[in-house]
Scaffold this motif. Sequence first.
Motif, PDB file in Angstrom:
ATOM      1  N   GLN A 136      38.875  41.156  37.446  1.00  0.00           N
ATOM      2  CA  GLN A 136      39.749  41.144  38.903  1.00  0.00           C
ATOM      3  C   GLN A 136      38.579  40.851  39.917  1.00  0.00           C
ATOM      4  O   GLN A 136      39.065  40.119  40.951  1.00  0.00           O
ATOM      5  CB  GLN A 136      40.095  42.989  39.349  1.00  0.00           C
ATOM      6  N   GLU A 137      37.324  41.126  39.807  1.00  0.00           N
ATOM      7  CA  GLU A 137      36.383  40.504  40.631  1.00  0.00           C
ATOM      8  C   GLU A 137      36.191  39.179  40.444  1.00  0.00           C
ATOM      9  O   GLU A 137      36.278  38.521  41.582  1.00  0.00           O
ATOM     10  CB  GLU A 137      34.954  41.028  40.403  1.00  0.00           C
ATOM     11  N   LEU A 138      36.489  38.559  39.492  1.00  0.00           N
ATOM     12  CA  LEU A 138      36.218  36.990  39.236  1.00  0.00           C
ATOM     13  C   LEU A 138      37.478  36.334  39.946  1.00  0.00           C
ATOM     14  O   LEU A 138      37.405  35.263  40.189  1.00  0.00           O
ATOM     15  CB  LEU A 138      36.212  36.633  37.766  1.00  0.00           C
ATOM     16  N   GLU A 139      38.693  37.056  40.046  1.00  0.00           N
ATOM     17  CA  GLU A 139      39.847  36.430  40.452  1.00  0.00           C
ATOM     18  C   GLU A 139      39.885  36.669  42.008  1.00  0.00           C
ATOM     19  O   GLU A 139      41.004  36.041  42.453  1.00  0.00           O
ATOM     20  CB  GLU A 139      41.068  37.099  39.851  1.00  0.00           C
ATOM     21  N   GLY A 140      38.964  37.236  42.583  1.00  0.00           N
ATOM     22  CA  GLY A 140      39.076  37.195  43.748  1.00  0.00           C
ATOM     23  C   GLY A 140      38.595  38.381  44.963  1.00  0.00           C
ATOM     24  O   GLY A 140      38.584  38.577  45.893  1.00  0.00           O
ATOM     25  N   ASN A 141      38.276  39.424  43.924  1.00  0.00           N
ATOM     26  CA  ASN A 141      38.038  40.769  44.595  1.00  0.00           C
ATOM     27  C   ASN A 141      36.585  40.907  44.485  1.00  0.00           C
ATOM     28  O   ASN A 141      36.083  42.258  43.877  1.00  0.00           O
ATOM     29  CB  ASN A 141      38.757  42.072  43.821  1.00  0.00           C
ATOM     30  N   MET A 142      35.797  40.067  44.594  1.00  0.00           N
ATOM     31  CA  MET A 142      34.445  40.086  44.316  1.00  0.00           C
ATOM     32  C   MET A 142      33.517  41.049  45.202  1.00  0.00           C
ATOM     33  O   MET A 142      33.899  40.984  46.587  1.00  0.00           O
ATOM     34  CB  MET A 142      33.641  38.584  44.551  1.00  0.00           C
ATOM     35  N   ASP A 143      32.749  41.983  44.644  1.00  0.00           N
ATOM     36  CA  ASP A 143      31.827  42.798  45.411  1.00  0.00           C
ATOM     37  C   ASP A 143      31.172  41.875  46.475  1.00  0.00           C
ATOM     38  O   ASP A 143      30.300  40.984  45.833  1.00  0.00           O
ATOM     39  CB  ASP A 143      31.191  43.723  44.658  1.00  0.00           C
ATOM     40  N   PRO A 144      31.048  42.101  47.907  1.00  0.00           N
ATOM     41  CA  PRO A 144      30.003  41.020  48.628  1.00  0.00           C
ATOM     42  C   PRO A 144      28.831  41.426  48.434  1.00  0.00           C
ATOM     43  O   PRO A 144      28.023  40.485  48.732  1.00  0.00           O
ATOM     44  CB  PRO A 144      30.626  41.722  49.952  1.00  0.00           C
ATOM     45  N   MET A 145      28.247  42.259  47.646  1.00  0.00           N
ATOM     46  CA  MET A 145      26.904  42.149  47.029  1.00  0.00           C
ATOM     47  C   MET A 145      26.398  41.439  46.168  1.00  0.00           C
ATOM     48  O   MET A 145      25.290  40.743  46.113  1.00  0.00           O
ATOM     49  CB  MET A 145      26.377  43.632  46.647  1.00  0.00           C
TER      50      MET A 145
ATOM     51  N   GLU B  92      37.802  51.365  24.628  1.00  0.00           N
ATOM     52  CA  GLU B  92      38.692  51.481  25.579  1.00  0.00           C
ATOM     53  C   GLU B  92      37.916  51.210  26.813  1.00  0.00           C
ATOM     54  O   GLU B  92      38.243  50.561  28.027  1.00  0.00           O
ATOM     55  CB  GLU B  92      39.416  52.750  25.579  1.00  0.00           C
ATOM     56  N   ALA B  93      36.649  51.939  26.972  1.00  0.00           N
ATOM     57  CA  ALA B  93      35.880  51.880  28.036  1.00  0.00           C
ATOM     58  C   ALA B  93      35.319  50.510  28.280  1.00  0.00           C
ATOM     59  O   ALA B  93      35.519  50.123  29.532  1.00  0.00           O
ATOM     60  CB  ALA B  93      34.665  52.859  28.089  1.00  0.00           C
ATOM     61  N   LEU B  94      35.141  49.981  27.393  1.00  0.00           N
ATOM     62  CA  LEU B  94      34.598  48.584  27.357  1.00  0.00           C
ATOM     63  C   LEU B  94      35.692  47.706  28.094  1.00  0.00           C
ATOM     64  O   LEU B  94      35.440  46.654  28.958  1.00  0.00           O
ATOM     65  CB  LEU B  94      34.207  47.973  26.041  1.00  0.00           C
ATOM     66  N   ASN B  95      36.692  47.758  27.610  1.00  0.00           N
ATOM     67  CA  ASN B  95      38.064  46.970  28.201  1.00  0.00           C
ATOM     68  C   ASN B  95      38.201  47.321  29.655  1.00  0.00           C
ATOM     69  O   ASN B  95      38.681  46.557  30.106  1.00  0.00           O
ATOM     70  CB  ASN B  95      39.269  47.308  27.377  1.00  0.00           C
ATOM     71  N   VAL B  96      38.259  48.624  30.093  1.00  0.00           N
ATOM     72  CA  VAL B  96      38.215  48.811  31.679  1.00  0.00           C
ATOM     73  C   VAL B  96      37.068  48.234  32.059  1.00  0.00           C
ATOM     74  O   VAL B  96      37.562  47.568  33.330  1.00  0.00           O
ATOM     75  CB  VAL B  96      38.130  50.545  31.710  1.00  0.00           C
ATOM     76  N   ILE B  97      35.952  48.210  31.961  1.00  0.00           N
ATOM     77  CA  ILE B  97      34.970  47.486  32.521  1.00  0.00           C
ATOM     78  C   ILE B  97      35.307  45.944  32.630  1.00  0.00           C
ATOM     79  O   ILE B  97      35.193  45.176  33.616  1.00  0.00           O
ATOM     80  CB  ILE B  97      33.572  47.719  31.581  1.00  0.00           C
ATOM     81  N   LEU B  98      35.604  45.377  31.492  1.00  0.00           N
ATOM     82  CA  LEU B  98      35.939  43.944  31.609  1.00  0.00           C
ATOM     83  C   LEU B  98      37.305  43.520  32.381  1.00  0.00           C
ATOM     84  O   LEU B  98      37.212  42.670  33.116  1.00  0.00           O
ATOM     85  CB  LEU B  98      36.467  43.658  30.163  1.00  0.00           C
ATOM     86  N   THR B  99      37.982  44.394  32.545  1.00  0.00           N
ATOM     87  CA  THR B  99      39.233  44.261  33.535  1.00  0.00           C
ATOM     88  C   THR B  99      38.614  44.448  34.924  1.00  0.00           C
ATOM     89  O   THR B  99      39.096  43.637  35.737  1.00  0.00           O
ATOM     90  CB  THR B  99      40.247  45.560  33.137  1.00  0.00           C
ATOM     91  N   ILE B 100      37.912  45.344  35.126  1.00  0.00           N
ATOM     92  CA  ILE B 100      37.318  45.288  36.597  1.00  0.00           C
ATOM     93  C   ILE B 100      36.660  44.043  36.864  1.00  0.00           C
ATOM     94  O   ILE B 100      36.670  43.328  37.841  1.00  0.00           O
ATOM     95  CB  ILE B 100      36.343  46.573  36.708  1.00  0.00           C
TER      96      ILE B 100
END
Length: 206
Positions: free
Chosen positions: A98-107, A87-95
């Motif tokens: 979301q980053e890949l879809e446009g919410n990329m960390d600017p770092m 379940e933790a792995l799935n949360v990480i993959l979901t995050i």
Amino acid sequence: MSPKISDEEKQQRRQQIIQAAMEVFKKKGYEPATMRDIVEETGMSRGWVYLYFSSKEEIFRAMVDALDEQNDQHVQRLLEETGSVWEALNVILTIQEQELEGNMDPMVPVLYEYFVGGWREETRRAYLMERYEKQSKRIHSFFQEGIKRGEFQPELDIDLIAKFIFGYMEGLLVHAQVLGGKNLRVKEQMNFLRRNLYDLLHVQPK
């Protein structure tokens, strides 16, 4: 004589410099940023900043270590909150999705600028290899926790699986930076990754 400061104050100032450098890198990128930019962002004197760090690269590597530590703490919290490694792995993959879809960390693009742009430099290439091994070991340890808890029963070497997921995600992140997430069919690729990991890790039903 200069006034003595406590270890706690020294740590706070060090973190202040790292945080200021992060803001500079987000705005300018790694290569264009200068020590002068970082000094100005801290609000400290040049002497104070150089007392803690001798170069922009030294600050950058300290920042990378701090980010890795934050990520490790985040993963540990997820394991405690979910009570399940899968379940933790799935949360990480979901995050990540979301980053890949446009919410990329600017770092993220700054990290790639540093590592990819400096591949010809021997010291930077060695640091990249060191970081690659550390990141692979982090994923390896995460999977090992799943085996320990009886959630995973992989038939393949988990070191190989760890390197697979690391390489796959790194590739997606690089392409997302260049091409944009919409062109990658992100959801489908991430679902593909989940299915493959489920099979590779041989996830056990509860």
